[in-house]
Design a protein around this motif. Structure first.
Motif, PDB file in Angstrom:
ATOM      1  N   LEU A 363       7.444  52.261  12.748  1.00 40.93           N
ATOM      2  CA  LEU A 363       7.702  52.452  11.323  1.00 40.93           C
ATOM      3  C   LEU A 363       6.808  51.570  10.464  1.00 40.93           C
ATOM      4  CD1 LEU A 363       9.388  53.711   9.070  1.00 40.93           C
ATOM      5  CD2 LEU A 363      11.083  51.881   9.402  1.00 40.93           C
ATOM      6  N   ALA A 377      14.166  56.988   9.302  1.00 46.26           N
ATOM      7  CA  ALA A 377      14.031  55.832  10.202  1.00 46.26           C
ATOM      8  C   ALA A 377      14.523  54.553   9.521  1.00 46.26           C
ATOM      9  CB  ALA A 377      12.581  55.685  10.640  1.00 46.26           C
ATOM     10  N   GLY A 381      17.775  52.251  10.703  1.00 43.16           N
ATOM     11  CA  GLY A 381      17.707  50.811  10.940  1.00 43.16           C
ATOM     12  C   GLY A 381      18.720  50.033  10.131  1.00 43.16           C
ATOM     13  N   ILE A 389      14.211  50.669  15.551  1.00 43.43           N
ATOM     14  CA  ILE A 389      12.992  51.218  14.940  1.00 43.43           C
ATOM     15  C   ILE A 389      11.751  50.413  15.302  1.00 43.43           C
ATOM     16  CG2 ILE A 389      14.227  52.248  13.000  1.00 43.43           C
ATOM     17  CD1 ILE A 389      13.424  49.864  11.320  1.00 43.43           C
ATOM     18  N   LEU A 394      10.457  57.289  17.930  1.00 35.88           N
ATOM     19  CA  LEU A 394      11.833  57.392  17.452  1.00 35.88           C
ATOM     20  C   LEU A 394      12.135  58.827  17.035  1.00 35.88           C
ATOM     21  CD1 LEU A 394      14.510  56.014  16.589  1.00 35.88           C
ATOM     22  CD2 LEU A 394      13.450  55.653  14.345  1.00 35.88           C
ATOM     23  N   CYS A 396      14.083  61.366  14.823  1.00 36.80           N
ATOM     24  CA  CYS A 396      14.766  61.369  13.521  1.00 36.80           C
ATOM     25  C   CYS A 396      15.360  62.752  13.293  1.00 36.80           C
ATOM     26  CB  CYS A 396      13.801  61.020  12.395  1.00 36.80           C
ATOM     27  SG  CYS A 396      13.041  59.389  12.558  1.00 36.80           S
TER      28      CYS A 396
END
Length: 948
Positions: A363, A377, A381, A389, A394, A396
């Protein structure tokens, strides 16, 4: 090969100036020289791009240059031979695939059939793998750092491929119709009568299949793209090469197929590339490319719709039946959205409207980049912890919420995992993300949070591309009526269905047959065919000529017609004579005095006869006047007929004109202002002087509410009542200032002046929560002008509304139907007032010029020149008033105007660029009145009477 490059339209001097400006500024709290060279270059490029957009109306210029280079075979033999080996290996694998595919059909027991299917699958997978590797060779050539990188070779490959496909398209267009062009192939439709396959029997008893379209294209490629200087190494020791002709490009035929589905673009004049669905004759899907169905992470609702709709295109025996079948699928999924998923379980609904995206990087690597995946994301977090993250990849999964209102889509992404957390955690974060602290229990359900309009728009665009727009372009009525066509498509449909469109000349004429031509030549000049016979379709001149029958009216029929009209024979003769006796108008001059005298006498006599005959006809109850038909429509009711010409009829016509016409705004002022100037406070009521499309001038009273923006330190409650509306908005504030809570407050002017609305922004806990105000000094006049512009019209909801209008009832007209502001189609009088008075001697002149001329183009005024023809009224002010000698007369004034016009015309002839070049030479001045008065007040009183 073709080199293509983009460069900025700004010059070197403008680049240096932009860099010099940045060197004196601070960017995000840092000096320009503190950034790295790459960051400095990025800032300069951004500044230069913005400058070019404002100065040149574009940010880049694309230039293409054709270059010539030679790729030597001796330098790249390993690379070329490797590509050829992969190609030949793929041909072997494709042949084995066909061999084992034939064995599948000939298999007699399950074991041998299973073995053949496995072999066919393995060889088919291998040939696809070799195809992918072959395609990657081209990308490898262009890759920086590659061992055999050659930009020239990549450019030559691209140019040759484009030329080859273009040549193939030209050939196919002469036979059939191309459907889709790719870099390595062409989809097309060929006539059924065109040769397809030929089977040859060899001497050994085998069969050889010849695909004629493939051979045809390969022959064209061989003739135009063969390399006649290809060199092959024969003796490595002596480095001897053999030169020969080489053509390694071959077309292959796939198909034929049963159907190909091509979507349309929602934008006018734009085509969608590399999107199609192809079906085999057994109804199976042979190939699908470019659609959301094949992409990962797309909206599941659209993917499910496409999965169901494609197979429906094979239903029905006509285009109409086919589109009716696919429309059922579209209507089903539209019903799901319109009912907000009432027929689905919550889990099914989430699976349909959620999107899955995988983040390829961490990220923090995205920086300030905005997107739905980045927003999801960050929010994951927040309630799951920052550890989740840190790693890349990841997943989503999110939905799009309706709130906060006015925020972009990227800021309204909500992770679906929030509904699987604890209830208290879910409520806390949903209130925070949606910026709605007043949410209750039912508000947390996903059906009440979703932005249904967003999902309907996403599905609607897919339906338009696949169903409605292709149907309209094939003259099929909209199969999904609740999704209207775009405006450009509506115009196209009207043009295609217009019964009065112009015909081509080939549809009106046809060549004459040989027999008819011989007959025509024998007949000679006497047999020249009339144009009516030509259009009748008869090939022999004179044949089939229609016979004209003449039916004369009898005296009885004439008498009956006159009786039904309420006229006798004498009256009818008088009406006909009334038209014929009007003398021709003649102007007075020295040469035409006798004709003018005759015209004047005849005109007086004709007017006298007309008045007498009109009176006699009206007494007899006739509805005919000077040859015209009935003027009163029998369909108008007595009540409506009574209103014509009355006050009620005038009011009704004025209201209808307001609703139907566009308003050209001439003046707008506050109702509280006076002649001495505006007052200190505004009443909130505006006076509008507007010119309507029918040329009438009207005065209207319009209510303009006060609109301000309030920035708060804490969240306030949103409300919407008749006297106060508070709505949270997202706006760009001056000096890049940020606001945690910004509200738009709309209220009447008296509520604003009373300051009672400020109580809404007081909290029991925090007290005064207002941080700052914006646009409090903006007047209603300025805000109203920005909203409605110079041309506006009533909205549909305000039609028929009596009393005063609100500024919200008016909407801006971006594209006026009748032309621009105060266009030439508007006919209105122009009045000029001239005043010159001497304070000491109390003498002077007051003049009123009334111009009735229109600005419309005509035969007399083709260049749209300004016609200054006017009627003038003069008041000469002197202490003696009407007594004493008159030094000025009407004729003298008209002569002075005529002399001045001659001087102006002479100046225009000498200098065409003169300021008077727009003045029409036919302008004249008619002095209607000339009065001598003793005071200024009497002069203005006379002018007021003329204006009234």
């Amino acid at each position: 090969w073709v080199w293509r490059g983009d460069y900025t339209p700004a010059t070197k001097g403008e680049y240096d100036r932009a860099k010099d400006q940045l060197s004196r500024e601070k960017i995000e709290g840092m000096n320009f020289y503190e950034y790295t060279e790459a960051e400095q270059a990025a800032h300069v490029a951004q500044r230069l791009k913005q400058y070019a957009k404002n100065a040149y109306r574009r940010t880049k210029i694309t230039q293409e240059v054709t270059k010539v280079d030679t790729v030597c075979m001796r330098e790249n033999d390993f690379y070329v031979n490797t590509v050829r080996d992969f190609r030949d290996k793929r041909y072997v694998l494709k042949k084995l695939t066909k061999v084992w595919g034939k064995k599948v059909k000939d298999a007699k027991d399950p074991m041998s059939k299973k073995e053949a299917e496995d072999k066919a699958l393995v060889y088919d997978s291998l040939q696809v793998a070799h195809k992918c590797i072959l395609n990657s060779f081209y990308g490898y050539v262009m890759r920086k750092g590659a061992r055999w990188r050659s930009m020239e070779m990549a450019g030559i490959v691209t140019k040759n491929g484009a030329d080859l496909i273009t040549q193939a398209r030209i050939l196919v267009e002469q036979i059939g119709r191309p459907l889709e062009l790719d870099t390595d192939g062409i989809w097309c439709i060929l006539p059924k009568s065109f040769p397809d396959n030929y089977m040859f029997k060899t001497i050994t008893g085998g069969k050889f299949k010849l695909e004629y379209p493939c051979i045809m294209l390969n022959a064209d490629v061989h003739a135009n793209f063969t390399n006649h200087q290809y060199q092959t190494l024969k003796d490595p020791k002596k480095r001897l090469y053999e030169t020969r002709s080489e053509c390694s490009i071959f077309f292959e035929v796939d198909g034929p197929y049963r159907a190909m589905i091509l979507p349309a673009s929602t934008e006018e004049g734009k085509l969608l590339k590399k999107r199609y669905a192809v079906f085999n004759f057994d109804g199976s899907l042979a190939e699908l490319k470019g659609f959301e169905l094949k992409r990962r992470g797309e909206l599941e609702l659209v993917k499910t719709f496409q999965l169901q709709v494609f197979e429906r295109f094979l239903n029905g025996n006509s285009l109409k039946d086919c589109y009716a079948s696919v429309a059922d699928i579209a209507n089903h999924w539209l019903d799901v959205l319109d009912t907000q998923g009432a027929s689905l379980e919550t889990d099914e609904l989430v699976d349909l409207i959620s999107e899955n995206r995988n983040m390829s990087r961490q990220l923090e690597d995205y920086g300030k980049q905005k997107g739905t995946s980045q927003t999801t994301a960050r929010r994951l977090g927040e309630f799951l912890g920052a550890e989740i993250i840190k790693d890349k990849g990841l997943n989503c999964k999110f939905i799009i919420a309706e709130r906060p209102h006015g925020a972009p889509v990227t800021e309204r992404a909500i992770p679906t995992a929030i509904w699987k957390s604890e209830t208290a955690v879910m409520k806390h974060y949903l209130r925070k993300w949606l910026k709605s602290p007043g949410m209750e229990d039912e508000d947390f359900e996903i059906q009440n949070i979703l932005d249904w309009e967003y999902y309907r728009e996403r599905l609607g665009k897919s339906i338009q591309k696949i169903i409605t727009i292709p149907a309209a372009l094939q003259n099929i009525k909209n199969p999904v009526p609740r999704l209207p066509h775009p405006l450009w498509l509506q115009r196209t449909v009207r043009r295609l269905s217009d019964r009065h469109k112009q015909k081509s000349i080939t549809s009106m004429f046809k060549p004459l047959s040989e027999s008819a031509a011989k007959t025509s030549s024998k007949i000679g000049s006497a047999g020249v065919q009339d144009i009516e016979d030509m259009m009748g379709g008869n090939e022999t001149p004179g044949a089939g000529r229609p016979v004209v029958h003449v039916n004369r009216r009898t005296q009885t029929n004439r008498a009956n017609e006159r009786g039904s009209n309420g006229l006798n024979g004498t009256d009818e003769q008088e009406i006909v004579q009334l038209e014929k006796e009007e003398p021709k108008k003649t102007f007075l001059s020295k040469e035409t005095f006798s004709e003018w005298l005759k015209y004047s006498k005849g005109k007086s006599l004709w007017n006298f006869k007309e008045r007498r005959k009109r009176a006699r006809l009206e007494q007899r109850g006739s509805t005919f006047l000077t040859g015209r038909s009935k003027t009163v429509d029998e369909g108008i009711s007595k009540k409506q007929r009574k209103g014509v010409g009355s006050m009620a009829g005038y009011i009704r016509d004025a209201a209808q004109s307001l609703a139907d016409s566009e308003w050209h705004l001439l003046e707008i002022r506050d109702n509280s202002s006076s002649d001495s100037g505006p007052t200190s406070t505004s009443s909130g009521e505006l006076i509008l002087w507007v010119m309507l499309g029918n040329g009438s001038l009207q005065k209207l009273n319009v209510i303009a509410p006060r609109v301000i923006h309030v920035s708060c330190t804490y969240e306030a409650k949103e409300t919407s009542t008749k006297i106060l509306s508070v709505k949270r908005v997202e706006k760009y504030l001056p000096h890049n200032k940020s606001s945690a809570f910004l509200y738009e407050v709309t209220m009447p002017e008296h509520v604003y002046r009373s300051q009672s609305w400020m109580a809404h922004f007081r909290s029991d806990i925090y007290g005064e929560i207002i941080e700052s105000f914006y646009e409090m000094g903006t007047s209603q006049i300025l805000r109203s002008l920005v909203q409605v512009g110079s041309i506006c019209r009533l909205s549909q909801s305000a039609v028929g509304k009596g009393g005063k209008y609100s500024i919200a009832d008016l909407k801006l007209v971006e594209k006026p139907k009748e032309g621009g502001y105060l266009n030439e189609n508007l006919s209105y009088r122009k009045i000029f007032i001239f005043e010159k008075l001497h304070a000491r001697s109390k003498t002077g002149l007051l003049a009123v010029f009334v111009m009735e001329a229109s600005n419309k183009k005509s035969d007399e005024n083709p260049d749209n020149m300004i016609d200054m023809t006017s009627s003038c009224h003069f008041w000469a002010v002197r202490p003696s008033g009407n007594k004493g000698q008159r030094s000025i007369s009407k004729k003298l004034c008209e002569a002075m105007f005529s002399e001045m016009l001659q001087v102006i015309n002479q100046e225009v002839d000498d200098d065409p660029e003169s300021d008077y070049s727009a003045l029409a030479p036919s302008s004249n001045c008619e002095v209607s009145s000339l009065s001598y008065v003793s005071s200024e007040e009497l002069a203005f009183k006379g002018a007021q009477e003329v204006l009234n």
